[in-house]
Design a protein around this motif. Structure first.
Motif, PDB file in Angstrom:
ATOM      1  N   TYR A 194      20.161  33.577 -19.967  1.00 45.22           N
ATOM      2  CA  TYR A 194      18.743  33.880 -20.301  1.00 45.22           C
ATOM      3  C   TYR A 194      18.613  35.089 -21.363  1.00 45.22           C
ATOM      4  O   TYR A 194      19.294  35.613 -21.314  1.00 45.22           O
ATOM      5  CB  TYR A 194      17.675  34.116 -19.086  1.00 45.22           C
ATOM      6  CG  TYR A 194      17.479  33.189 -18.238  1.00 45.22           C
ATOM      7  CD1 TYR A 194      16.421  32.146 -18.300  1.00 45.22           C
ATOM      8  CD2 TYR A 194      18.434  32.794 -17.108  1.00 45.22           C
ATOM      9  CE1 TYR A 194      16.428  31.212 -17.124  1.00 45.22           C
ATOM     10  CE2 TYR A 194      18.552  31.948 -16.117  1.00 45.22           C
ATOM     11  CZ  TYR A 194      17.420  31.061 -16.109  1.00 45.22           C
ATOM     12  OH  TYR A 194      17.103  30.110 -15.101  1.00 45.22           O
ATOM     13  N   MET A 419      16.670  27.833 -21.800  1.00 47.18           N
ATOM     14  CA  MET A 419      16.618  28.364 -20.493  1.00 47.18           C
ATOM     15  C   MET A 419      15.292  29.368 -20.130  1.00 47.18           C
ATOM     16  O   MET A 419      14.909  28.893 -19.132  1.00 47.18           O
ATOM     17  CB  MET A 419      17.830  28.993 -20.051  1.00 47.18           C
ATOM     18  CG  MET A 419      19.176  27.790 -19.926  1.00 47.18           C
ATOM     19  SD  MET A 419      18.650  26.465 -18.645  1.00 47.18           S
ATOM     20  CE  MET A 419      19.050  27.449 -17.178  1.00 47.18           C
ATOM     21  N   THR A 423      13.344  26.742 -18.153  1.00 52.37           N
ATOM     22  CA  THR A 423      13.901  26.712 -16.801  1.00 52.37           C
ATOM     23  C   THR A 423      13.781  28.510 -16.447  1.00 52.37           C
ATOM     24  O   THR A 423      14.549  28.864 -15.710  1.00 52.37           O
ATOM     25  CB  THR A 423      15.262  26.497 -16.398  1.00 52.37           C
ATOM     26  OG1 THR A 423      15.411  25.092 -17.417  1.00 52.37           O
ATOM     27  CG2 THR A 423      15.667  26.298 -15.233  1.00 52.37           C
ATOM     28  N   GLN A 435      14.658  20.361 -20.931  1.00 55.88           N
ATOM     29  CA  GLN A 435      15.760  20.775 -20.764  1.00 55.88           C
ATOM     30  C   GLN A 435      17.019  20.246 -20.266  1.00 55.88           C
ATOM     31  O   GLN A 435      18.060  20.321 -21.001  1.00 55.88           O
ATOM     32  CB  GLN A 435      15.632  22.353 -19.745  1.00 55.88           C
ATOM     33  CG  GLN A 435      16.879  23.268 -19.838  1.00 55.88           C
ATOM     34  CD  GLN A 435      17.219  24.058 -21.214  1.00 55.88           C
ATOM     35  OE1 GLN A 435      16.291  23.735 -22.047  1.00 55.88           O
ATOM     36  NE2 GLN A 435      17.927  24.946 -21.300  1.00 55.88           N
ATOM     37  N   SER A 469      23.911  26.062 -16.579  1.00 54.31           N
ATOM     38  CA  SER A 469      22.622  25.912 -17.205  1.00 54.31           C
ATOM     39  C   SER A 469      22.076  24.475 -16.155  1.00 54.31           C
ATOM     40  O   SER A 469      20.973  24.381 -15.816  1.00 54.31           O
ATOM     41  CB  SER A 469      22.647  25.827 -18.441  1.00 54.31           C
ATOM     42  OG  SER A 469      22.565  27.190 -18.999  1.00 54.31           O
ATOM     43  N   THR A 473      19.044  23.940 -13.852  1.00 56.92           N
ATOM     44  CA  THR A 473      17.773  22.976 -14.139  1.00 56.92           C
ATOM     45  C   THR A 473      17.816  21.667 -13.276  1.00 56.92           C
ATOM     46  O   THR A 473      16.645  21.457 -13.045  1.00 56.92           O
ATOM     47  CB  THR A 473      18.188  22.538 -15.688  1.00 56.92           C
ATOM     48  OG1 THR A 473      18.288  23.778 -16.763  1.00 56.92           O
ATOM     49  CG2 THR A 473      17.182  21.497 -16.316  1.00 56.92           C
TER      50      THR A 473
END
Length: 521
Positions: A194, A419, A423, A435, A469, A473
Motif C-alpha cells: 500500500y 491497492m 483494496t 483490482q 496483492s 483482493t
C-alpha cells in the motif's frame, strides 16, 4: 548446498526468539533479504500486552482481544496466548531485557486502544521493538549462522510433498540451496503493498507468496489493519504515531479543534483501530485534515522520543498538533498454522505476522503482535527441541518451469497505488473486481508456477507483491460482510458506527458474563 537442522527465513522478533531458544546442539541458519534488524520488529513503537496489573486478569485480555477481532478469532489461540503473556514478560525481564518502570520500580503499564486496562509494557518509551530486538539478537549471537542480503525465492518440496529447504539468491547474483529438517517462514506481513504504510521497506509479503506457490493453505487475507495515525504531510505518510499517544491523552481533532470520535464509539479515541481509521478516512475523503492534539500530554518528548524525533525530522511542530492519516499496518491473515507453527505442508512452519493462528481474528488488538512473535517462537522451539534429528534427504521433484518471453510484472508504485484505491480502507465489489482483473492481467498463473531464479531482487519483490496483492483482493471480494479490518461500503450493516459500537458493547457484556461464570466454576 548448505544443510541445517533449522532454517529460518526472516529475522524479526519471532525468528530471533526461536533461534535463541533452540538447543545449542541445533545447527541453525537465518536468512534475511536485507540486514538482521531491518524490519518491522525493530520499528515497533508499541509495547507488549500482558495482564500483569493488580486489577487485571488474562481473561480480560482475552475478552478485549476477541472484541477487537470482531469475534472472528480462534478462541483457543487467544486463551493460550493471553494466559502465557505475563510469563513471557517475566522471562524477558529475568534475562536482562529492560522495560520501563514506575517510581516504585514496578513495570510501567500503558493504555492503548480497545484495551479495558492499563497493560502495555514498554521499553525505551516508544522504542520497545528495538530494545527487544537488541536483547534477542545478543542472546542468539553465536547460536546460528546468518545470511544477510539473501532473497529466498522458492521453497524446495520433495517428491512426498514435504518441504526440505529453500533457494536463495545473494547480492552478487549467486544462487544457493539450503536444506533443513525444519523450514520456518518468519518473513512478516505485507504492508508495503500500500502507498500509505507504517511498515519497513522490506515488508512485501514474500513469505506468504512463497508458501502459496508451494501449495500451503492461506487464510483470512482480507483482514488488513490500517493504523489510524501515521504522520501525514503533503499527501504522503512518513512514519507511525503510536497508539500509546492517544492512550496518554492525545485526541483526534479537525483543524478547527473539533473532536472527531465523540459519539462514534463508547471508547472514543481509543476505539478499535478499524473504526478510528475509517472515521479519519471519511474526513480526509471530504477534504478535511485531521490532527492528533497532544497538548494535554506532559513531558511528551521524554515519553515519546522516537515520535518527537520523527516530527522534528519532518519539521512538524509537535507541541500542539500532529497531522495524521491511516496507513496499512498489520496483516491478520497469512499462512494458516496451528499454535506450534505447523502449516499444511510437512516440514514447513510459519510464525509471527506471516502466520495466521487465529489469534487476531478480523482485527489485531494493539500490542498483541510482539506478544504473538514471542509466544510462537517459544512454542516452536519447544516442539523442535523435543523432536528427532532426522537427516534430510536432498532428492526432490523440480516443479518450476522457465518463464515465457512475453510475461510481464506491474511496477511497484502501481501496485501500491491501486491497492490503496481498490483494496484499501474502504472496499466495494466494483473496486475489488477492477483490482482483481488488473492483477490477473499480469499472467498470475505463470508467476505461481515459474522459476524466479533469473530475476533480480527488485523483480522478485514485484512478483511476490503481485501474488500477495491478488490473495488479499480475492479474499476481500469473497467476504461480502464488513468485519474488523475488512470494510465493504456496499454492505449496509456497518456503515453506521454507532450501531457497531452498540453491538460491540453488547457482545462484550455477553462475553464478560461467560468469563465470570467460567471463573466462578
Amino acid at each position: 548446498m548448505t544443510k541445517a537442522d533449522v532454517l529460518i527465513i526472516g529475522s524479526g522478533v519471532a525468528a530471533l526468539q526461536l533461534a535463541k531458544r533452540l538447543r545449542d546442539d541445533k545447527n541453525v541458519i537465518i536468512i534475511t533479504k536485507s540486514f538482521l534488524k531491518n524490519g518491522n520488529s525493530n520499528l515497533a513503537q508499541g509495547g507488549i500486552a500482558a495482564a500483569i496489573g493488580k486489577n487485571d486478569h488474562p481473561d480480560s485480555h482475552f475478552a478485549d482481544t476477541l472484541e477487537a477481532g470482531g469475534f472472528h478469532n480462534d478462541r483457543a489461540a487467544v486463551l493460550a496466548v493471553t494466559k502465557e503473556a505475563p510469563d513471557l514478560i517475566e522471562e524477558l525481564s529475568e534475562e536482562g531485557c529492560r522495560f520501563d518502570t514506575d517510581e516504585q520500580g514496578g513495570l510501567l503499564l500503558g493504555m492503548e486502544g480497545a484495551h479495558s486496562e492499563n497493560r502495555i509494557v514498554h521499553g525505551g518509551g516508544d522504542a520497545t521493538g528495538r530494545r527487544i530486538m537488541e536483547h534477542l539478537a545478543s542472546a542468539a549471537a553465536g547460536k546460528c549462522t546468518i545470511f544477510e542480503n539473501t532473497f529466498v525465492f522458492d521453497l524446495i518440496i520433495d517428491s512426498s510433498g514435504r518441504c526440505i529447504g529453500a533457494k536463495g539468491k545473494n547480492a552478487d547474483g549467486n544462487i544457493e540451496s539450503f536444506f533443513a529438517n525444519h523450514v520456518v517462514l518468519a518473513t512478516g506481513g505485507c504492508g508495503q503493498l500500500y502507498s500509505h504504510t507504517s511498515n519497513a521497506e522490506t515488508v512485501t509479503g514474500d513469505g506468504i507468496a512463497l508458501a502459496y506457490k508451494a501449495g500451503a493453505e492461506i487464510a483470512d487475507m482480507e483482514f488488513v489493519q490500517f493504523h489510524p495515525t501515521l504522520l501525514y504531510l503533503n499527501g504522503k505518510t512518513h512514519g507511525l504515531i503510536s497508539e500509546a499517544v492517544r492512550g496518554d491523552g492525545g485526541r483526534l481533532v479537525t483543524e478547527a479543534g473539533v473532536p472527531i470520535m465523540e459519539g462514534v464509539h463508547p471508547m472514543g479515541d481509543l476505539a478499535p483501530r478499524h473504526i478510528v481509521a475509517q472515521k479519519i478516512y471519511d474526513y480526509l475523503r471530504e477534504g478535511t485534515s485531521i490532527y492528533l492534539d497532544v497538548s494535554a500530554i506532559k513531558n511528551f518528548a521524554e515519553r515519546f522520543p522516537t515520535i518527537t524525533a520523527l516530527c522534528e525530522k519532518n519539521h512538524v511542530e509537535w507541541k500542539s498538533r500532529i497531522p495524521v492519516a491511516p496507513g496499512s499496518h498489520f496483516l491478520m491473515g497469512g499462512v494458516k498454522t496451528d499454535l506450534i507453527g505447523r502449516t499444511s505442508i510437512k516440514g514447513l512452519y510459519a510464525i509471527g505476522e506471516a502466520a495466521c493462528t487465529g489469534l487476531h481474528g478480523a482485527n489485531r488488538l494493539a500490542s498483541n503482535s510482539l506478544l504473538e512473535g514471542l509466544f510462537m517462537g517459544k512454542k516452536l522451539s519447544e516442539w523442535i527441541n523435543e523432536g528427532r534429528r532426522d537427516e534430510v534427504g536432498i532428492e526432490f521433484t523440480e516443479i518450476r518451469r522457465p518463464l515465457s518471453g512475453c510475461i510481464r510484472l506491474p511496477e511497484i508504485k502501481d501496485i501500491k497505488r491501486t491497492m490503496m484505491e481498490n483494496t484499501g480502507i474502504v472496499r466495494s465489489e466494483e473496486g475489488l473486481l477492477k483490482q482483481k482483473r488488473w492483477l490477473e492481467s499480469f499472467q498470475l498463473e505463470e508467476w505461481l508456477n515459474a522459476d524466479l531464479g533469473h530475476l533480480n531482487f527488485e523483480e522478485m519483490t514485484r512478483a511476490f507483491m503481485l501474488i500477495t496483492s491478488w490473495l488479499i483482493t480475492d479474499s476481500a471480494l469473497k467476504r461480502t460482510e464488513s468485519r474488523g479490518g475488512h470494510f465493504r461500503s456496499d454492505h449496509p450493516c456497518e456503515k453506521n458506527h454507532d450501531w457497531m459500537g452498540r453491538q460491540i458493547i453488547q457482545k462484550r457484556n455477553d462475553q464478560n458474563e461467560q468469563i465470570e461464570t467460567a471463573v466462578a466454576t
